[in-house]
Design a protein around this motif. Structure first.
Motif, mmCIF file in Angstrom:
data_model
loop_
_atom_site.group_PDB
_atom_site.id
_atom_site.type_symbol
_atom_site.label_atom_id
_atom_site.label_comp_id
_atom_site.label_asym_id
_atom_site.label_seq_id
_atom_site.Cartn_x
_atom_site.Cartn_y
_atom_site.Cartn_z
ATOM 1 N N GLY A 217 0.958 -1.023 0.156
ATOM 2 C CA GLY A 217 -0.359 0.255 -0.118
ATOM 3 C C GLY A 217 0.759 1.156 -0.044
ATOM 4 N N CYS A 218 2.072 1.266 0.194
ATOM 5 C CA CYS A 218 3.031 2.350 -0.367
ATOM 6 C C CYS A 218 3.493 3.561 -1.260
ATOM 7 C CB CYS A 218 4.581 1.726 -0.487
ATOM 8 S SG CYS A 218 5.616 1.655 -1.647
ATOM 9 N N MET A 219 2.001 3.052 -2.179
ATOM 10 C CA MET A 219 1.585 3.907 -3.358
ATOM 11 C C MET A 219 0.563 4.965 -3.798
ATOM 12 S SD MET A 219 4.322 2.530 -6.719
ATOM 13 C CE MET A 219 5.927 2.120 -6.836
ATOM 14 N N ARG A 220 -0.053 4.327 -2.475
ATOM 15 C CA ARG A 220 -1.219 4.410 -2.357
ATOM 16 C C ARG A 220 -1.535 6.389 -2.421
ATOM 17 N NH1 ARG A 220 -3.064 3.514 2.879
ATOM 18 N NH2 ARG A 220 -1.998 1.723 2.695
ATOM 19 N N GLY A 221 -2.547 6.547 -3.465
ATOM 20 C CA GLY A 221 -2.351 8.667 -3.529
ATOM 21 C C GLY A 221 -1.493 8.783 -4.201
ATOM 22 N N ARG A 222 -0.688 7.447 -5.152
ATOM 23 C CA ARG A 222 0.604 8.198 -5.900
ATOM 24 C C ARG A 222 0.296 7.546 -7.729
ATOM 25 N NH1 ARG A 222 3.666 11.618 -3.173
ATOM 26 N NH2 ARG A 222 3.865 11.065 -0.542
ATOM 27 N N THR A 223 0.996 8.275 -8.135
ATOM 28 C CA THR A 223 0.842 7.312 -9.526
ATOM 29 C C THR A 223 2.501 6.399 -9.617
ATOM 30 O OG1 THR A 223 0.378 9.396 -10.567
ATOM 31 C CG2 THR A 223 1.866 7.959 -11.688
ATOM 32 N N HIS B 242 11.446 1.130 -6.653
ATOM 33 C CA HIS B 242 11.162 2.471 -5.908
ATOM 34 C C HIS B 242 10.827 2.841 -5.101
ATOM 35 C CE1 HIS B 242 11.963 6.504 -4.913
ATOM 36 N NE2 HIS B 242 13.298 6.038 -4.413
ATOM 37 N N SER B 243 10.459 3.011 -3.734
ATOM 38 C CA SER B 243 9.350 3.705 -3.340
ATOM 39 C C SER B 243 9.892 4.562 -2.511
ATOM 40 C CB SER B 243 7.996 3.149 -2.705
ATOM 41 O OG SER B 243 7.465 3.784 -1.603
ATOM 42 N N VAL B 244 9.353 5.746 -2.117
ATOM 43 C CA VAL B 244 10.080 6.863 -1.325
ATOM 44 C C VAL B 244 8.737 6.381 -0.183
ATOM 45 C CG1 VAL B 244 10.335 9.103 -2.946
ATOM 46 C CG2 VAL B 244 7.733 8.617 -1.911
ATOM 47 N N GLY B 245 8.287 5.758 -0.421
ATOM 48 C CA GLY B 245 7.056 4.946 1.334
ATOM 49 C C GLY B 245 6.827 5.872 2.454
ATOM 50 N N MET B 246 5.639 6.931 0.864
ATOM 51 C CA MET B 246 4.846 7.464 1.939
ATOM 52 C C MET B 246 3.822 7.769 1.606
ATOM 53 S SD MET B 246 5.706 11.835 2.786
ATOM 54 C CE MET B 246 4.018 12.280 3.300
ATOM 55 N N PRO B 247 2.877 7.304 1.649
ATOM 56 C CA PRO B 247 1.361 6.701 0.770
ATOM 57 C C PRO B 247 0.237 7.989 1.257
ATOM 58 C CG PRO B 247 1.364 5.067 2.374
ATOM 59 C CD PRO B 247 3.263 5.791 2.649
ATOM 60 N N LEU B 248 -0.232 8.134 0.504
ATOM 61 C CA LEU B 248 -0.979 9.527 1.198
ATOM 62 C C LEU B 248 -2.271 8.858 1.150
ATOM 63 C CD1 LEU B 248 -0.004 12.318 -1.915
ATOM 64 C CD2 LEU B 248 0.684 11.888 1.130
ATOM 65 N N GLU B 249 -3.198 9.223 2.411
ATOM 66 C CA GLU B 249 -4.264 8.808 1.819
ATOM 67 C C GLU B 249 -4.953 9.867 1.972
ATOM 68 O OE1 GLU B 249 -4.506 6.207 3.481
ATOM 69 O OE2 GLU B 249 -2.528 5.882 4.612
ATOM 70 N N PRO B 250 -6.274 9.263 1.445
ATOM 71 C CA PRO B 250 -7.692 10.374 1.031
ATOM 72 C C PRO B 250 -7.164 11.785 1.514
ATOM 73 C CG PRO B 250 -8.799 8.352 1.202
ATOM 74 C CD PRO B 250 -7.180 7.856 1.961
ATOM 75 N N GLY B 251 -7.709 12.943 0.731
ATOM 76 C CA GLY B 251 -7.780 14.362 1.517
ATOM 77 C C GLY B 251 -6.305 14.535 2.065
ATOM 78 N N GLN B 252 -5.568 13.542 2.366
ATOM 79 C CA GLN B 252 -4.431 13.993 2.997
ATOM 80 C C GLN B 252 -3.203 14.979 1.732
ATOM 81 O OE1 GLN B 252 -1.596 10.511 4.557
ATOM 82 N NE2 GLN B 252 0.317 12.018 4.479
ATOM 83 N N ALA B 253 -2.559 16.497 2.233
ATOM 84 C CA ALA B 253 -1.807 16.841 1.763
ATOM 85 C C ALA B 253 -0.259 16.345 1.615
ATOM 86 C CB ALA B 253 -1.943 18.108 2.113
ATOM 87 N N ASP B 254 0.053 16.651 0.512
ATOM 88 C CA ASP B 254 1.767 15.787 0.425
ATOM 89 C C ASP B 254 2.203 16.849 0.465
ATOM 90 O OD1 ASP B 254 3.970 14.054 -0.481
ATOM 91 O OD2 ASP B 254 3.119 14.849 -2.867
ATOM 92 N N VAL B 255 3.155 16.763 1.038
ATOM 93 C CA VAL B 255 5.037 17.508 1.145
ATOM 94 C C VAL B 255 5.933 17.944 0.283
ATOM 95 C CG1 VAL B 255 4.814 16.678 4.127
ATOM 96 C CG2 VAL B 255 6.706 15.284 2.122
ATOM 97 N N SER B 256 6.947 18.468 -0.570
ATOM 98 C CA SER B 256 7.384 18.213 -1.473
ATOM 99 C C SER B 256 8.299 17.808 -1.701
ATOM 100 C CB SER B 256 8.245 19.945 -1.290
ATOM 101 O OG SER B 256 9.337 19.880 0.050
#
Ligand SMILES: Nc1nc2c(ncn2[C@@H]2O[C@H](COP(=O)(O)OP(=O)(O)O)[C@@H](O)[C@H]2O)c(=O)[nH]1
Ligand SMILES: C=C(OP(=O)(O)O)C(=O)O
Ligand SMILES: [Mn+2]
Length: 617
Positions: free
Chosen positions: A128-134, A192-206
């Motif tokens: 699930g580590c790519m949730r919210g990502r491409t 490779h994954s940065v290891g930071m999934p995004l939950e619905p509504g969660q804002a990304d960091v830069s």
């Protein structure tokens, strides 16, 4: 889930499976991508084409998300600045693993974990580590697509920064994928994954990343799993992970060399061409030497590579080198018109990504050591910076990532898949004392000994203390993908199995020796051409040398010092072989060798005994 080729990833719909319409007939890639998507649960899958439209989309997307700042196009066209998370700025050697089936095969210099255990552990991290990502699929080739046996890889990543950087650093995209399909080619899967999934509504960091980091190589499987970091050496998996760690294992099995070496072409005033490869640890001068602007009149340097050399014995028995990369990932601080004018010209053309340098008020980049210090800038951490600031404007390991084709002194042979025949190999490191400016090995075995005992002060290119002397064999300590004892054996074997007269001559250099006041004894940079000239003249039997206990060192007169701003005493100090200093090295070398037990080739013990005897121990 839709798979979109070329369309804006954010426009594509989500849901369903990644395999609904994958744009490839390559079964191996299809099934691996499907499997990874199943595990990591990205919102969408993007198959990278590597074309300009994709670059534009992705860089704009990175600007919109705050990862990139677009630089002033009048200063640096089509170029971007990324500021990483302050904790994610370098390779993480303590988090890097060689997960061979047998612990013995990782050897005493690598971290090891059982591959099954590591996979179980990382599978949970990836779940699930790519949730919210491409999820991006990057087909790439290290070396030439036209090589006899192209060295394919596919990187799956959830970082657009990685995709954009991979486009600069490796030949990638549709043309590579097509070739893989045509030949049903095998490839190194690199996840490779940065290891930071995004939950619905969660804002990304830069700069998404994770405190937990793993950089893992599975040597038998030829596979790479990387998690938690977006930094180049940890995340651009074609570079250190594939072209050095995995490739070194392939090279051992197939009888060639994958080395941490620059490649340069040197032409004398008489038009005689020599090719030189040189291994220095990270941040010890490879990129600078590769692009050197000679101060010796009439000599010309052209660049073939600045970091990695793959070397194979050719039909004529000589050792041929190719650079598997397509760009430079260079250390920024210290680079300027004086030290490295060719790097400056390369980046000034644009099409580059800068990471962790400062941003000037007129939208250009700046770093310590660059000309035209600005009165004000935004530091790599995003703070106001002025020349009075206590903090550095740029991280010491800040980088420029720029296409090799823009290098004004790129040798035309760069495009030859056959490579170039190497005449000399230089080993070098950063040592304040002991190691002379240049020493020639007596033969291949002695040269292997020099490489195997190479030492250098640690730099900011890896996390951890800076300035600590450690052994860094062949500048490969963090990059040997197997037991370093076996690696030394492989080097010795190369010397035994091939015609010694046709192999490159080996030299040991040190640009970093200091005087009593702590200043560099040798001016370095363009002046290193004087050492290159001596090296070439040694090969051609023209230059004189003093035979010392550690090898052949130039007589002061044999080194071209015309126009050099150095006293005789300084030159003598740079070249000195101090027997007491060398005696102090012996216990360190002995301790280093003992680490390898029976795996150390006996030839290297014999070399050490010879050295001790010559030092009069
Ligand atoms: N004193 C000195 N510093 C050098 C020399 N060559 C490179 N450096 C510095 O060493 C650092 C790393 O150089 P670079 O060529 O990027 O190293 P690489 O990581 O091995 O490619 C930079 O800050 C350079 O300015 C040299 O000949 N003498
Ligand atoms: C690219 C790297 O190394 P080098 O300093 O050798 O260029 C790195 O350390 O990630
Ligand atoms: Mn470099």
């Amino acid at each position: 889930m839709t798979t979109d080729i070329g369309s804006t990833p954010t426009e594509s719909a989500q849901t369903s499976s990644a395999s609904s319409n994958p744009p490839t007939t390559h079964e191996g890639i299809r099934s691996w991508v499907e499997q990874v998507a199943e595990l990591t649960q990205p919102d969408r899958v993007h198959w990278c084409t590597g074309d300009d439209a994709e670059w534009e989309q992705l860089t704009q997307q990175l600007v919109d998300s705050g990862t990139f700042t677009r630089l002033n196009p009048e200063k640096k066209p089509n170029s971007f600045l990324a500021q990483s998370d302050p904790t994610d700025v370098a390779r993480v050697e303590d988090r890097t693993f060689i997960c061979s089936v047998d612990e013995r095969d990782a050897g005493p210099t690598n971290n090891w974990m059982d591959p099954g255990e590591m996979k179980a552990l990382m599978t949970e991290l990836y779940r699930g580590c790519m949730r919210g990502r491409t999820m991006y699929v990057v087909p790439f080739v290290m070396g030439h697509l036209e090589a006899e046996k192209p060295m394919f890889g596919v990187e799956i990543t959830d970082s657009a920064y990685v995709v954009v950087s991979m486009r600069v650093m490796a030949r990638m995209g549709s043309s590579v994928l097509r070739r893989m399909e045509e030949t049903d080619a095998g490839f190194v899967p690199a996840l490779h994954s940065v290891g930071m999934p995004l939950e619905p509504g969660q804002a990304d960091v830069s700069w998404p990343c994770n405190d937990t980091k793993y950089i893992v190589q599975f040597p038998e499987e030829r596979a790479i799993w990387s998690y938690g970091s977006g930094y180049g050496g940890n995340a651009l998996l074609g570079k250190k992970c594939y072209a050095l760690r995995i490739a070194s294992v392939m090279a051992r099995d197939e009888g060639w060399l994958a080395e941490h070496m620059l490649i340069l072409k040197l032409t004398s005033p008489q038009g005689v061409v020599k090719y030189v490869a040189a291994a220095f640890p990270s941040a010890c001068g490879k990129t600078n030497l590769a692009m050197l602007a000679p101060t010796v009149p009439g000599w010309k340097v052209e660049t073939l590579g600045d970091d990695i050399a793959w070397m194979r014995i050719g039909d004529d028995g000589r050792l041929y080198a190719v650079n598997p990369e397509f760009g430079f990932f260079g250390v920024a601080p210290g680079t300027n018109q004086d030290t490295n004018p060719n790097a400056m010209k390369t980046i000034d053309i644009g099409n580059s990504v800068f990471t962790n340098v400062a941003l000037t008020d007129d939208g250009d980049i700046w770093w310590e050591g660059l000309e035209n210090e600005p009165a004000h800038a935004r530091s790599w951490k995003g703070d106001d910076w002025t020349p009075d600031s206590d903090e550095l404007s740029s991280h010491p390991n800040s980088r420029y990532c720029t296409p090799i084709k823009q290098c004004p002194i790129l040798a035309p042979e760069y495009d030859d898949p056959k490579g170039v025949p190497i005449d000399a190999i230089l080993f070098g490191g950063r040592r304040k004392t002991t190691i002379p400016l240049v020493t020639e090995a007596r033969d291949w075995a002695h040269g292997t000994f020099m490489g195997a005992t190479l030492s250098s002060e640690t730099t900011a290119a890896a996390t951890g203390a800076v300035g600590v002397v450690r052994r860094d064999p062949m500048a490969m300590l963090p990059f040997i993908g197997y037991n370093a004892g076996d690696y030394f054996n492989h080097w010795i074997k190369m010397g035994k199995e091939h015609d010694a007269a046709k192999l490159p001559r080996i030299f040991y250099v040190n640009w970093f020796r200091r005087d009593e006041d702590g200043g560099f004894l040798w001016p370095g940079f363009g002046e290193n051409s004087r050492v290159l000239k001596w090296v070439v003249e040694r090969i051609d039997g023209q230059a004189e040398a003093t035979e010392t206990p550690v090898g052949h060192v130039p007589t002061p007169a044999s080194l071209d010092t015309e126009g050099l701003d150095m006293t005789d005493e300084q030159l003598e100090a740079a070249l000195r072989v101090d027997v007491e200093e060398w005696k102090a090295e012996i216990p360190q070398i002995t301790e280093w060798f003992e680490k390898f037990g029976d795996d150390l080739p006996t030839v290297l013990w014999t070399e050490l005994d010879g050295l001790k005897a010559r030092l009069g121990d």
